[in-house]
Motif scaffolding. Structure first.
Motif, mmCIF file in Angstrom:
data_model
loop_
_atom_site.group_PDB
_atom_site.id
_atom_site.type_symbol
_atom_site.label_atom_id
_atom_site.label_comp_id
_atom_site.label_asym_id
_atom_site.label_seq_id
_atom_site.Cartn_x
_atom_site.Cartn_y
_atom_site.Cartn_z
ATOM 1 N N LEU A 16 0.840 -1.207 0.000
ATOM 2 C CA LEU A 16 0.000 0.000 0.000
ATOM 3 C C LEU A 16 0.871 1.250 0.000
ATOM 4 O O LEU A 16 0.589 2.225 -0.712
ATOM 5 C CB LEU A 16 -0.915 0.014 1.215
ATOM 6 N N VAL A 17 1.923 1.245 0.811
ATOM 7 C CA VAL A 17 2.847 2.377 0.807
ATOM 8 C C VAL A 17 3.547 2.480 -0.540
ATOM 9 O O VAL A 17 3.661 3.572 -1.115
ATOM 10 C CB VAL A 17 3.875 2.245 1.949
ATOM 11 N N ALA A 18 4.010 1.361 -1.073
ATOM 12 C CA ALA A 18 4.677 1.376 -2.370
ATOM 13 C C ALA A 18 3.782 1.961 -3.451
ATOM 14 O O ALA A 18 4.254 2.635 -4.375
ATOM 15 C CB ALA A 18 5.124 -0.033 -2.751
ATOM 16 N N ALA A 19 2.473 1.730 -3.329
ATOM 17 C CA ALA A 19 1.517 2.226 -4.319
ATOM 18 C C ALA A 19 1.118 3.676 -4.081
ATOM 19 O O ALA A 19 0.292 4.213 -4.828
ATOM 20 C CB ALA A 19 0.275 1.344 -4.330
ATOM 21 N N GLY A 20 1.673 4.320 -3.050
ATOM 22 C CA GLY A 20 1.389 5.735 -2.819
ATOM 23 C C GLY A 20 0.829 6.071 -1.455
ATOM 24 O O GLY A 20 0.637 7.249 -1.137
ATOM 25 N N ALA A 48 12.849 11.751 7.769
ATOM 26 C CA ALA A 48 12.276 12.551 6.682
ATOM 27 C C ALA A 48 12.353 11.774 5.373
ATOM 28 O O ALA A 48 13.365 11.138 5.066
ATOM 29 C CB ALA A 48 13.031 13.871 6.561
ATOM 30 N N GLY A 49 11.276 11.833 4.610
ATOM 31 C CA GLY A 49 11.240 11.139 3.320
ATOM 32 C C GLY A 49 11.262 9.630 3.431
ATOM 33 O O GLY A 49 11.677 8.938 2.497
ATOM 34 N N ALA A 50 10.816 9.120 4.580
ATOM 35 C CA ALA A 50 10.941 7.678 4.837
ATOM 36 C C ALA A 50 10.011 6.830 3.990
ATOM 37 O O ALA A 50 10.347 5.690 3.656
ATOM 38 C CB ALA A 50 10.691 7.394 6.313
ATOM 39 N N TRP A 51 8.828 7.344 3.667
ATOM 40 C CA TRP A 51 7.843 6.515 2.971
ATOM 41 C C TRP A 51 8.140 6.503 1.476
ATOM 42 O O TRP A 51 7.869 7.455 0.763
ATOM 43 C CB TRP A 51 6.424 7.008 3.262
ATOM 44 N N ILE A 52 8.708 5.387 1.029
ATOM 45 C CA ILE A 52 9.172 5.253 -0.352
ATOM 46 C C ILE A 52 8.064 4.662 -1.221
ATOM 47 O O ILE A 52 7.574 3.564 -0.957
ATOM 48 C CB ILE A 52 10.422 4.350 -0.418
ATOM 49 N N HIS A 53 7.688 5.393 -2.258
ATOM 50 C CA HIS A 53 6.685 4.924 -3.204
ATOM 51 C C HIS A 53 7.378 4.418 -4.470
ATOM 52 O O HIS A 53 8.546 4.725 -4.723
ATOM 53 C CB HIS A 53 5.709 6.051 -3.551
ATOM 54 N N ASP A 54 6.657 3.672 -5.264
ATOM 55 C CA ASP A 54 7.220 3.149 -6.509
ATOM 56 C C ASP A 54 6.174 3.220 -7.605
ATOM 57 O O ASP A 54 5.339 2.315 -7.736
ATOM 58 C CB ASP A 54 7.710 1.710 -6.326
ATOM 59 N N PRO A 55 6.176 4.286 -8.405
ATOM 60 C CA PRO A 55 5.162 4.437 -9.456
ATOM 61 C C PRO A 55 5.247 3.385 -10.557
ATOM 62 O O PRO A 55 4.334 3.285 -11.385
ATOM 63 C CB PRO A 55 5.436 5.846 -10.008
ATOM 64 N N ARG A 56 6.310 2.592 -10.560
ATOM 65 C CA ARG A 56 6.398 1.507 -11.544
ATOM 66 C C ARG A 56 5.387 0.406 -11.269
ATOM 67 O O ARG A 56 5.068 -0.393 -12.159
ATOM 68 C CB ARG A 56 7.816 0.934 -11.551
ATOM 69 N N ILE A 57 4.871 0.350 -10.034
ATOM 70 C CA ILE A 57 3.898 -0.675 -9.656
ATOM 71 C C ILE A 57 2.527 -0.263 -10.169
ATOM 72 O O ILE A 57 1.967 0.752 -9.741
ATOM 73 C CB ILE A 57 3.890 -0.889 -8.132
ATOM 74 N N SER A 75 -4.986 8.882 -0.464
ATOM 75 C CA SER A 75 -5.489 9.698 -1.578
ATOM 76 C C SER A 75 -4.633 9.595 -2.838
ATOM 77 O O SER A 75 -5.126 9.845 -3.940
ATOM 78 C CB SER A 75 -5.598 11.167 -1.152
ATOM 79 N N ARG A 76 -3.363 9.208 -2.691
ATOM 80 C CA ARG A 76 -2.471 9.126 -3.853
ATOM 81 C C ARG A 76 -2.360 7.718 -4.423
ATOM 82 O O ARG A 76 -1.574 7.491 -5.343
ATOM 83 C CB ARG A 76 -1.086 9.637 -3.475
ATOM 84 N N VAL A 77 -3.103 6.791 -3.875
ATOM 85 C CA VAL A 77 -3.066 5.416 -4.390
ATOM 86 C C VAL A 77 -3.966 5.336 -5.618
ATOM 87 O O VAL A 77 -5.189 5.471 -5.522
ATOM 88 C CB VAL A 77 -3.523 4.411 -3.320
ATOM 89 N N ARG A 78 -3.388 5.122 -6.773
ATOM 90 C CA ARG A 78 -4.133 5.112 -8.029
ATOM 91 C C ARG A 78 -4.170 3.751 -8.705
ATOM 92 O O ARG A 78 -5.001 3.500 -9.566
ATOM 93 C CB ARG A 78 -3.530 6.129 -9.012
ATOM 94 N N ALA A 79 -3.247 2.877 -8.342
ATOM 95 C CA ALA A 79 -3.200 1.563 -8.984
ATOM 96 C C ALA A 79 -4.442 0.755 -8.621
ATOM 97 O O ALA A 79 -4.964 0.860 -7.504
ATOM 98 C CB ALA A 79 -1.954 0.804 -8.531
ATOM 99 N N PRO A 80 -4.957 -0.051 -9.545
ATOM 100 C CA PRO A 80 -6.076 -0.934 -9.202
ATOM 101 C C PRO A 80 -5.651 -1.935 -8.133
ATOM 102 O O PRO A 80 -4.522 -2.428 -8.139
ATOM 103 C CB PRO A 80 -6.405 -1.623 -10.523
ATOM 104 N N ILE A 81 -6.588 -2.220 -7.225
ATOM 105 C CA ILE A 81 -6.278 -3.073 -6.079
ATOM 106 C C ILE A 81 -7.290 -4.195 -5.953
ATOM 107 O O ILE A 81 -8.491 -3.981 -6.076
ATOM 108 C CB ILE A 81 -6.256 -2.243 -4.782
ATOM 109 N N GLN A 82 -6.772 -5.393 -5.706
ATOM 110 C CA GLN A 82 -7.585 -6.538 -5.307
ATOM 111 C C GLN A 82 -7.332 -6.733 -3.819
ATOM 112 O O GLN A 82 -6.200 -6.974 -3.398
ATOM 113 C CB GLN A 82 -7.190 -7.791 -6.094
ATOM 114 N N LEU A 83 -8.387 -6.612 -3.002
ATOM 115 C CA LEU A 83 -8.267 -6.616 -1.544
ATOM 116 C C LEU A 83 -8.996 -7.820 -0.966
ATOM 117 O O LEU A 83 -10.143 -8.086 -1.323
ATOM 118 C CB LEU A 83 -8.857 -5.316 -0.990
#
Length: 322
Positions: A159-163, A202-211, A231-239
């Motif tokens: 979830l963090v990786a996705a934003g 600072a800047g600890a939460w690392i996102h990866d827009p490649r996902i 709010s910044r999670v845009r990738a489709p998710i299966q939960l």
């Protein structure tokens, strides 16, 4: 909605079998990361031990195919990279390359940094970097077709990786209000102050827009995000949620995530399932060693569920990573 059945979908195989290798990935001044990699191959597969399990793979066989999609996996707290080997095998049979990392500081033999949760997404990004740039067969991957899979602490990680941006200061008040909940009891048993993870670099939460697509099962710390944090999670998710999850009581985890995502996820709730039913069926040896993890509720068939679960994960990722 409680989902109690699935349609099994056959995924087209592009190779006869699945290859496997274990790699070490440079991790700055820290010990190297260990990862397992599954991939399509035409080499002959045979049974091999993997921890307490056995998988049928071609150890070190050549990679088959080009333009292959990549799935990175993040295990639950106290696990290691083999935690979802059966799902990895199903994805590799369907033409994916799957790489799973053991998260330093939150594995079965090292719980020294369990609440330094920001380390996990950074390690997952290192895994993507390695696979796309340094893995000897990286030229066979399609960098535009990257997805992620995570369970429990791993669900939080992807979830963090996705934003996603969590607020770990919510853990202390949560445990004051729910001291009997599994997370809070586990932290107390380990001598970890629930407030100890609030001093975040600072800047600890690392996102990866490649996902580009994410599968999440029983995400830990779901209550720490909120609407703003997702709010910044845009990738489709299966939960996925286990309806009888006594480790992560409803509605503070999966439901909190589902309600606050900006786009509705594909949501599955599995009747009579417990938290650990998202892990593969256990061997007899592992069942004796870890009965709390291995034993399902009476009447719940974990092996049958995993056939269905894996088919649905494959279907979703095939559809979203075209």
């Amino acid at each position: 909605m409680i989902i109690t059945f699935f349609f099994l979908l056959a995924a087209p195989a592009i190779a006869a079998d699945v290859g496997f290798e274990e790699v070490r990935i440079a991790n700055g001044t820290q010990p190297p990361l260990t990862a397992g990699i599954w991939y399509p191959t035409n080499a002959m597969a045979t049974p091999h031990s993997l921890g307490d399990s056995t998988q049928t793979v071609a150890q070190g066989g050549p990679v088959e195919g080009r333009g292959l999609p990549l799935i990175v996996m993040s295990h639950g707290g106290g696990g290691w990279y083999d935690g979802h080997y059966d799902t990895a095998l199903a994805l590799a049979h369907a033409g994916f390359v799957v790489a799973a990392v053991s998260h330093v500081g939150d594995t079965f033999n090292d719980q020294s940094r369990v609440l330094q949760l920001w380390r996990r997404p950074a390690q997952l990004r290192q895994l993507v970097d390695y696979m796309l740039d340094e893995w000897p067969s990286h030229a066979r991957l399609n960098a535009g077709r990257v997805g992620a899979f995570g369970f429990s602490n791993g669900g939080f990680t992807v979830l963090v990786a996705a934003g996603g941006i969590p607020d770990l200061s919510k853990i202390g008040p949560y445990c004051e209000a729910h001291p009997d909940h599994d997370l809070c009891e586990a932290l107390k048993h380990a001598g970890v102050d629930p407030r100890s993870g609030t001093e975040i670099p600072a800047g600890a939460w690392i996102h990866d827009p490649r996902i580009k697509a994410v599968v999440i099962a029983a995400p830990a710390f779901g209550f720490t995000f909120g609407r703003a944090g997702l709010s910044r999670v845009r990738a489709p998710i299966q939960l996925w949620r286990a309806a009888d999850d006594r480790h992560q009581p409803h509605p503070y985890y999966e439901e909190a995530v589902r309600a606050d995502l900006p786009r509705a996820p594909e949501y599955h709730v599995i009747a009579n399932a417990g938290h650990y039913d998202f892990l593969p069926p256990c061997s007899a040896r592992l069942s004796r060693k870890m009965p709390d993890v291995c034993n399902s509720q009476p009447g719940f068939d974990r092996a049958m569920f995993h056939e269905q679960f894996n088919a649905e994960v494959v279907r979703f990722l095939q559809a979203k990573l075209r």
